[in-house]
Enzyme design. Sequence first.
Site, PDB file in Angstrom:
ATOM      1  N   LYS A  96       0.713  -1.185  -0.012  1.00  0.00           N
ATOM      2  CA  LYS A  96       0.133  -0.016  -0.104  1.00  0.00           C
ATOM      3  C   LYS A  96       0.857   1.162   0.062  1.00  0.00           C
ATOM      4  CE  LYS A  96      -4.255  -1.689   1.677  1.00  0.00           C
ATOM      5  NZ  LYS A  96      -4.278  -3.134   1.930  1.00  0.00           N
ATOM      6  N   GLU A 118     -10.676   6.417   2.223  1.00  0.00           N
ATOM      7  CA  GLU A 118     -11.556   5.501   2.996  1.00  0.00           C
ATOM      8  C   GLU A 118     -10.686   4.532   3.434  1.00  0.00           C
ATOM      9  OE1 GLU A 118     -10.303   5.277  -0.087  1.00  0.00           O
ATOM     10  OE2 GLU A 118     -10.251   3.250  -0.222  1.00  0.00           O
ATOM     11  N   SER A 386       2.254  -9.541  -0.405  1.00  0.00           N
ATOM     12  CA  SER A 386       1.777  -8.226  -0.566  1.00  0.00           C
ATOM     13  C   SER A 386       2.123  -7.532   0.796  1.00  0.00           C
ATOM     14  CB  SER A 386       0.294  -8.209  -0.739  1.00  0.00           C
ATOM     15  OG  SER A 386      -0.508  -9.000  -0.122  1.00  0.00           O
TER      16      SER A 386
END
Length: 418
Positions: A96, A118, A386
Amino acid sequence: MALPSEEKKQMIDRGYYNGFGGAFIPEILVATFDELEDIFQKAKNDPAFWQEYAALMSNYSCRPTPLTFAENLSRHFGGPRIYIKREDLNHTGAHKANNVMGQGLLVRRMGKTRVIAETGAGQHGVATATMAAKFGFKCTIYMGEVDVERQRPNVFWMERLGAEVVPVREGSRILKDAINEAFRDWVANMDNTHYVLGTACGPHPFPEMVSYFQSIIGQEARRQILEQEHKLPARVYACVGGGSNALGIFNGFMKDPVELVGVEAGGRGLDTGQHASRLCAKDASIGVAQGYKTYFLQNTDGQMRETHSVAAGLDYVGVSPILAQLKESGRVRFEAATDTEVVEALSLTIRTEGVIPALESSHAFAQAFKEAPRLSSEDCIIINQSGRGDKDIFTIADAFGDPKWQEFIIGKAEKYHA
Ligand SMILES: *Cc1c(COP(=O)(O)O)cnc(C)c1O
């Protein structure tokens, strides 16, 4: 889950992927989207911008992340040589960071001073709040009230990082309601505010922009596997929530003869209705929501359904329109792994390699493990890790039914009651 003034929504001709995608946005946001599109295209065409981005990521987020040869796992399955792309080693513990830092550079170029986002599980909220602290932006994070209660550790960090966390009390008080609220804020504050969307979904240009930043994963992985193995991998595996880490690594191999495998959350099983699979499950269908067209988990009147996954970060009703197209073209194969398979794969990976993948990432491991015994030992494969699993300690300890962990939690609670 209508967007504000959806009756005014308008369809823009750009950002379509074989009919998926688009930008179904209220008229009032059109100029803001144009500005974003413009700054993004200019940045993309400016070689200095990618250099600035890569330098920032190397300085602040440990890039390039290693491509780790998993010697013990490879031996365990007796099949291909297994490599792990270590996105868990990014700052804040997941891929991210690639997206939020890239968008942060664009915000600075636009001269805006405030970001909103969000978040569901809270990981994207923490990443955005981190970026805002680093760049000196004001930051507001919208989060469903239910998620605020479930994800206290992440809320704690967002607040320490200087973000205002707004619990959303509308609707079912989860991620989709937070998204609607973030769009409302953007409409009211677009002059100084950028909405940092968290995955390769939403209206154009977000799917393209987010996968552009994430493509740093695939660029590195391709170079690294050629250095280490002197050949391309037979297959690349990645988990699929919104689709950003998958697109990031797949982008590096799109034009190569490499099989790309996206793994969705099979939850309690695709036939139970309790899953988050939009591209494998028969109960997903094409629709338009949250500003774009894709496969959604929705009921017959287009209301979004509840999804389930042991991995909070895969628990989303939509999926990247770019992946929807890649499914239809057959370029990417999609599979689903169940909660049980995922916890087993996680357990094996921790024990044999000493790395702790996030529950999300463990979906990719689970599918690779199912297929590894049938692949040739001449081949190699890459699994995209990830993110790191330390954040999942509450869920993982529950899944393992660790009695000493339960005692510890009860002990803590009693301390506060005393
Ligand atoms: C958020 C998250 C995901 C899901 O997001 P994508 O956009 O599908 O990549 C996957 N893995 C981890 C570790 C995450 O934090």
